[in-house]
Design a protein around this motif. Structure first.
Motif, PDB file in Angstrom:
ATOM      1  N   CYS A 167       0.701  -1.018   0.031  1.00 37.68           N
ATOM      2  CA  CYS A 167       0.023   0.012  -0.071  1.00 37.68           C
ATOM      3  C   CYS A 167       1.001   1.302  -0.185  1.00 37.68           C
ATOM      4  O   CYS A 167       2.024   1.148   0.749  1.00 37.68           O
ATOM      5  CB  CYS A 167      -0.783   0.078   1.250  1.00 37.68           C
ATOM      6  SG  CYS A 167      -2.112  -1.394   1.074  1.00 37.68           S
ATOM      7  N   ASP A 168       0.516   2.194  -1.209  1.00 37.44           N
ATOM      8  CA  ASP A 168       1.111   3.432  -0.942  1.00 37.44           C
ATOM      9  C   ASP A 168       0.896   4.543   0.154  1.00 37.44           C
ATOM     10  O   ASP A 168       0.137   5.526  -0.099  1.00 37.44           O
ATOM     11  CB  ASP A 168       1.016   4.100  -2.406  1.00 37.44           C
ATOM     12  CG  ASP A 168       1.909   5.255  -2.680  1.00 37.44           C
ATOM     13  OD1 ASP A 168       2.805   5.501  -1.727  1.00 37.44           O
ATOM     14  OD2 ASP A 168       1.661   6.034  -3.267  1.00 37.44           O
ATOM     15  N   GLY A 169       1.333   4.047   1.545  1.00 38.74           N
ATOM     16  CA  GLY A 169       0.956   5.033   2.579  1.00 38.74           C
ATOM     17  C   GLY A 169       1.412   4.071   3.677  1.00 38.74           C
ATOM     18  O   GLY A 169       1.617   3.055   3.657  1.00 38.74           O
ATOM     19  N   GLU A 170       1.206   4.934   4.843  1.00 41.26           N
ATOM     20  CA  GLU A 170       1.386   4.243   6.101  1.00 41.26           C
ATOM     21  C   GLU A 170       0.329   3.722   6.741  1.00 41.26           C
ATOM     22  O   GLU A 170      -0.609   4.572   7.045  1.00 41.26           O
ATOM     23  CB  GLU A 170       2.315   5.144   7.038  1.00 41.26           C
ATOM     24  CG  GLU A 170       2.585   4.679   8.381  1.00 41.26           C
ATOM     25  CD  GLU A 170       3.605   5.386   9.182  1.00 41.26           C
ATOM     26  OE1 GLU A 170       3.944   4.773  10.522  1.00 41.26           O
ATOM     27  OE2 GLU A 170       3.981   6.367   8.772  1.00 41.26           O
ATOM     28  N   LEU A 171       0.062   2.359   7.029  1.00 36.92           N
ATOM     29  CA  LEU A 171      -1.110   1.971   7.457  1.00 36.92           C
ATOM     30  C   LEU A 171      -1.114   1.815   8.902  1.00 36.92           C
ATOM     31  O   LEU A 171      -0.177   1.646   9.626  1.00 36.92           O
ATOM     32  CB  LEU A 171      -1.157   0.179   6.940  1.00 36.92           C
ATOM     33  CG  LEU A 171      -1.536   0.233   5.397  1.00 36.92           C
ATOM     34  CD1 LEU A 171      -1.566  -1.347   5.091  1.00 36.92           C
ATOM     35  CD2 LEU A 171      -2.460   0.897   4.829  1.00 36.92           C
ATOM     36  N   ALA A 172      -2.103   2.104   9.590  1.00 39.72           N
ATOM     37  CA  ALA A 172      -2.359   1.912  11.044  1.00 39.72           C
ATOM     38  C   ALA A 172      -2.299   0.450  11.289  1.00 39.72           C
ATOM     39  O   ALA A 172      -2.665  -0.415  10.328  1.00 39.72           O
ATOM     40  CB  ALA A 172      -3.683   2.336  11.567  1.00 39.72           C
ATOM     41  N   PRO A 173      -2.151  -0.117  12.573  1.00 39.55           N
ATOM     42  CA  PRO A 173      -2.044  -1.588  12.867  1.00 39.55           C
ATOM     43  C   PRO A 173      -3.390  -1.956  12.535  1.00 39.55           C
ATOM     44  O   PRO A 173      -3.437  -3.225  12.012  1.00 39.55           O
ATOM     45  CB  PRO A 173      -1.775  -1.513  14.223  1.00 39.55           C
ATOM     46  CG  PRO A 173      -0.913  -0.415  14.429  1.00 39.55           C
ATOM     47  CD  PRO A 173      -1.777   0.668  13.827  1.00 39.55           C
TER      48      PRO A 173
END
Length: 510
Positions: A167-173
């Motif tokens: 995914c092109d972004g920072e994912l939350a847990p």
């Protein structure tokens, strides 16, 4: 008793003498079946360093040859169809599907971001099968891309046989957990991808410690077990719990693992603090000797290491890949009039550079903030060079390097569009155009660097006796010489120097 002939050691040794002969004839049928190309090579070695003498290669060339010694290649299966045959095998590429969310900007910006994510994935050792992105006002808080798009991604994964979604972004847990539960394959975000590349390319002890610290900080918030084993409570000695060293019967497995990670983080920070002290001692030595420093910064794969090699013959590793070099390299060089200064290469930047990485590499990035001059390298052939400049300056502001004098170096002029170069030069008047590969524009860049280096402030006019050759040598290294003449009474020198050297020369003033 058997009918085998008697063994004679002398006869056996005589039979092996021909084995050392270089002109051994091989059966043509065996050559046709052997997995070698026409040159007698296996075809799997990638690089031009096989026949070179290791002592003749630069350090960077040796590191590049070592990195290419084992390459991940596509279209090679690792399963043996017939166990009686020998098969040369390579590591299988991880097959990935890229997913992005377009929340702002133009379509071109979204496409450039996805293209950069594809390059990051390939650098990490993956094969990109599909890339999709959607238009949303903001990422979905539960699944990042929304429930309907999750089902579509799952169908794409099943149809292509992919084993990872990036995914092109920072994912939350929670987003990471929900996506893996629904898509049924491994899901990673942009931050984890960059951390993986850093872990592969870090060579020095300090660089490896910095990367490990960033990985642990990222991992600490994303601990997850299979089933519920990380939520089980420890039971002391009974029930096979942690026993001595555990917090008690009520501590869960995930709490124990998080505590161990915190302990490791504290240890790494202590080690990095010691290494930071060593780096600070070196910087103080340069300041004490009034040696100006030039830092090379810029977007990843913009050509910083190539420019350093061209300017100083540093011989560091150069590769057409993102984050090819992470460890800073400092080289001592001189101007055309003999002044000594240092030039340092730093880690490359990228859009949305993980904050944990910036914090972990802060001691390294301080080389930029403490520099007297900044060479901001830009890839002139990139589709969005203005976006690269903005991303780099964002990180420079975060580390407190906005007040350092800056020269924009537009690199890769041999491959760039002249219209793009003209546009960049109009937007950035204080810039030079070079090609680190061909050497074009390097002389102009050196002249610009020399003109921008800090100049000594105190003027002097002295007559030095010939026995004070040490002061003449220091003048050559630290001062700016206006004129020098050798007379019968000594060496007559006129120029400018720093306050310390000018104080020593004052005794010989005319």
């Amino acid at each position: 008793m058997t009918n085998a002939p008697d063994f004679n050691l002398r006869d056996a040794l005589d039979a092996t003498r021909a084995w050392d002969d270089d002109t051994i004839e091989l059966d043509d049928e065996l050559l046709m079946d052997a997995p070698f190309d026409e040159l007698g090579e296996s075809g799997y070695a990638d690089g031009d360093y096989d026949d070179a003498d290791p002592e003749e290669l630069t350090v960077g060339a040796q590191e590049l040859a070592e990195r290419h010694a084992l390459r991940r290649v596509a279209s090679l299966r690792t399963e043996l169809e017939d166990i009686t045959e020998v098969e040369y095998r390579q590591l299988r590429l991880e097959k990935v599907v890229l997913v992005g969310v377009w929340t702002g900007g133009t379509v071109t910006d979204a496409e450039n971001s996805m293209a950069e994510l594809a390059l990051l994935a390939e650098t990490a050792g993956s094969e990109v099968l599909e890339a999709v992105f959607q238009r949303r006002q903001s990422p979905d808080p539960a699944t990042f891309i929304g429930r309907g798009k999750v089902e579509a991604i799952r169908e794409i994964v099943q149809a292509t046989g992919a084993d990872t979604v990036i995914c092109d972004g920072e994912l939350a847990p929670s987003q990471l957990r929900n996506l893996e539960d629904k898509i049924k394959v491994k899901v990673v975000d942009r931050t984890a991808l960059i951390l993986d590349i850093f872990a592969q390319h870090a060579k020095s002890k300090e660089g490896q410690a910095q990367v490990e610290l960033a990985q642990l900080q990222y991992m600490k918030q994303r601990l997850r077990g299979w089933g519920g084993n990380l939520s089980r409570q420890a039971g002391g000695r009974a029930a096979g719990g942690e026993g001595i060293g555990g917090r008690g019967p009520g501590e869960t497995k995930i709490e124990t693992d998080r505590r161990r990670i915190n302990t490791k983080i504290a240890k790494l920070r202590r080690e990095l603090k010691e290494m930071r002290g060593t780096r600070e001692v070196k910087r103080q030595s340069r300041r004490r000797n009034h040696i100006p420093s030039v830092a090379i910064a810029g977007y990843t794969n913009a050509g910083k290491s190539s420019l350093l090699n061209r300017l100083t013959d540093a011989g560091v590793l150069v590769e057409d890949a993102l984050f090819a070099t992470l460890d800073p390299t400092t080289r001592r060089t001189t101007t055309s009039d003999g002044r000594v200064y240092t030039m340092s290469d730093t880690v490359g930047f990228v859009r949305h550079l993980p904050h944990d990485l910036v914090e972990a590499f802060r001691s390294t990035l301080e080389e930029v903030a403490d520099a007297d001059l900044l060479l901001h390298v830009v890839d002139g052939s990139h589709p969005d060079p203005e976006g690269q400049i903005a991303a780099v300056r964002e990180v420079l502001a975060e580390i407190g390097a906005t007040k350092v004098p800056e020269i924009i170096v537009i690199n890769k002029a041999d491959a760039a569009d002249p219209l793009v170069i003209g546009r960049l030069r109009s937007r950035e008047p204080h810039s030079v155009v070079v090609s680190a590969r061909t050497g074009d524009g390097i002389e102009d860049a050196l002249r610009t660097i020399e003109s921008e280096l800090p100049r000594p402030q105190v003027e002097f006019d002295v007559l030095l006796p010939y026995e004070r050759g040490d002061l003449v040598n220091r003048i050559h290294q630290e001062a700016e010489i206006g004129s020098m003449e050798h007379t019968g009474d000594g060496t007559l020198v006129v120029g400018r120097a720093n306050a310390d050297l000018a104080g020593e020369l004052e005794a010989y003033a005319r």
